[in-house]
Design a protein around this motif. Sequence first.
Motif, PDB file in Angstrom:
ATOM      1  N   UNK A   3       0.829  -1.216   0.000  1.00 58.71           N
ATOM      2  CA  UNK A   3       0.000   0.000   0.000  1.00 58.71           C
ATOM      3  C   UNK A   3       0.858   1.258   0.000  1.00 58.71           C
ATOM      4  N   UNK A   4       2.184   1.095   0.093  1.00 55.54           N
ATOM      5  CA  UNK A   4       3.023   2.288  -0.095  1.00 55.54           C
ATOM      6  C   UNK A   4       2.801   2.835  -1.513  1.00 55.54           C
TER       7      UNK A   4
ATOM      8  N   UNK B 124      10.103   6.312   4.592  1.00 54.04           N
ATOM      9  CA  UNK B 124      10.246   7.744   4.856  1.00 54.04           C
ATOM     10  C   UNK B 124      11.374   7.997   5.855  1.00 54.04           C
ATOM     11  N   UNK B 125      11.396   7.184   6.907  1.00 55.40           N
ATOM     12  CA  UNK B 125      12.416   7.346   7.936  1.00 55.40           C
ATOM     13  C   UNK B 125      13.806   7.073   7.363  1.00 55.40           C
ATOM     14  N   UNK B 126      13.886   6.048   6.496  1.00 55.96           N
ATOM     15  CA  UNK B 126      15.187   5.714   5.909  1.00 55.96           C
ATOM     16  C   UNK B 126      15.658   6.838   4.991  1.00 55.96           C
TER      17      UNK B 126
ATOM     18  N   UNK C 264      18.587  -0.900  10.514  1.00 55.23           N
ATOM     19  CA  UNK C 264      17.847  -0.692  11.750  1.00 55.23           C
ATOM     20  C   UNK C 264      16.347  -0.546  11.495  1.00 55.23           C
ATOM     21  N   UNK C 265      16.003   0.272  10.493  1.00 55.38           N
ATOM     22  CA  UNK C 265      14.579   0.515  10.247  1.00 55.38           C
ATOM     23  C   UNK C 265      13.868  -0.684   9.628  1.00 55.38           C
ATOM     24  N   UNK C 266      14.501  -1.335   8.641  1.00 50.65           N
ATOM     25  CA  UNK C 266      13.862  -2.536   8.080  1.00 50.65           C
ATOM     26  C   UNK C 266      13.788  -3.635   9.139  1.00 50.65           C
ATOM     27  N   UNK C 267      14.845  -3.698   9.978  1.00 49.41           N
ATOM     28  CA  UNK C 267      14.826  -4.674  11.071  1.00 49.41           C
ATOM     29  C   UNK C 267      13.645  -4.434  11.988  1.00 49.41           C
ATOM     30  N   UNK C 268      13.436  -3.159  12.343  1.00 48.93           N
ATOM     31  CA  UNK C 268      12.326  -2.824  13.231  1.00 48.93           C
ATOM     32  C   UNK C 268      10.990  -3.171  12.563  1.00 48.93           C
ATOM     33  N   UNK C 269      10.868  -2.857  11.269  1.00 50.70           N
ATOM     34  CA  UNK C 269       9.625  -3.176  10.550  1.00 50.70           C
ATOM     35  C   UNK C 269       9.382  -4.680  10.560  1.00 50.70           C
ATOM     36  N   UNK C 270      10.462  -5.454  10.323  1.00 46.85           N
ATOM     37  CA  UNK C 270      10.325  -6.917  10.315  1.00 46.85           C
ATOM     38  C   UNK C 270       9.843  -7.424  11.663  1.00 46.85           C
TER      39      UNK C 270
END
Lengths: 251, 276
Positions: free
Chosen positions: A170-171, A184-186, A194-200
């Motif tokens: 849906x992005x 957006x954060x990346x 870090x961010x993809x890890x957190x999303x996972x």
Amino acid sequence: MGFDVDIFLQALTSKALREAVPVSVSLAVVSFLAGVAIGFIVALMRASRLRLVRYVGWTYVWLFRAIPTIVLLFFVWNALPQIFPALAGPGFLPFYAAVIGLSVNEGAYAAEIIRGGLLSIDDGQRQAARALGMPPSAVFRRIVAPQVIRVVIPPMANDFITLLKLTSLAYAVSLREIITVTQTQIASSFRFAEWFGAAAVYYIVLVSIFMVGQAWLERRFVWTSEARSGSGGGILRGFGALGGGLGGARR
Amino acid sequence: MTELPGHILDDDVIAELHAGPAGNVLEAVDVRRRYGSNEVLRGVSFGIKRGEVKAILGPSGSGKSTLLRCLALLEPLDGGEIRLDGERVGAREGRDGRLAPLPEAALARQRSDIGMVFQRFNLFPHLSAVGNVMIGLTEVRKRSSGDARDVAERILERVGLGHRKDYFPSELSGGQQQRVAIARALVMKPKVMLFDEPTSALDPELVGEVLRVMEELAREGMTMVVVTHEIGFARGVASRVLMMDEGQIIEDGPPEQLLSNPQQERTRRFLEAVRE
């Protein structure tokens, strides 16, 4: 650059991600429910006595399983407003577009699962119910449906998990769900790992919670006197069943 | 050995069974049924009077199960008619004189007066024994669930399954399942009970408990049509035995005569084969 645990933890607890989770979950739930409703109708169409109706059902499944989900989403979000100017206004929210795209897609898969469920019911069940004098609606509601539900829980749960992860697409309609927010954060921090890890982690947690729910639901469809008399436990028994599922990949 | 605690049917039902006029409860008149080009029933006629028990014998493929499904109004006829208490059921004559099946809702009402017991029991796996027996009362007879439960528990008690009432079909032996299935049909107070090879799917040691229930029903005056391979049951319980072959009744007689001294060569060969 390495993997910065502090940034990872910040990402994990960030307001941006916490706000994105309900968006992803509600998109998955709403699309799933709408998809199952579509699938139910399409499955009945595919079992119709009328050839034309059967063909329409078949065509639906064929078409919407063939089109990539992301193409559907782009189509609903970008093409539909061009075709129907009424959708061009600000009232056509990304969430609506995502629900339409995902549920149309989910409907095709759900239709096949439900069709399989209907086919799995022994005809003797319908015969016995009709012999008792039950009208068709009661035969379906009281005899066929409960048995179909039991059969379709595992594949439907599988489907729901797939759908939950598909919400990341849906992005494409700029919905602020988990992956859009992460991207957006990346874009501003360049901290991919870090961010993809957190999303996972969020997806893993969501799927795990859902699996507990599935195990609990499956327990409710165990048809033995023991399962019926031991009513305590509820969700806790769901955990037990999940543990059993993890313990050995039997079946 | 399961002992039956006494009467299976309610006393008022038994009284009614004995009091009514002695006409045909159920009658098949020149019943025909075909699947594609295969004529499964080629003009079957017979009647069954109140309190009578008719056993139907015949090799597999002779059409006996199809006949029973037609009598239970589960299959449309291609010709002939079925009468229940003298009135045509299942179909009506259209304006063009051709037979048209009744709408499903009307069929459902008529079916509720005809009890059917299947070879493979066909109990509802998601309902307990008592749930299986209740569901006809609540869904068709519109009885309250408390009321239906009382009736269901009583009849399960009488077929020797009071202690198994909360068990699910998967937890019951074949013989127990078939007795639940009989109770499920009886509780509707049918005018006639149809049995489609009720013991054929059972382990040999479980046949007796089902036959005992059926014998007791016959003794209490229930009108029954039984498709069976149990020659002993036919001899001991049936008032008439019909022999079917290739979609027709080829012989019809009292059990001692048909079973001991059959007139038709086909019947003789069938009986020899079954006895072996």
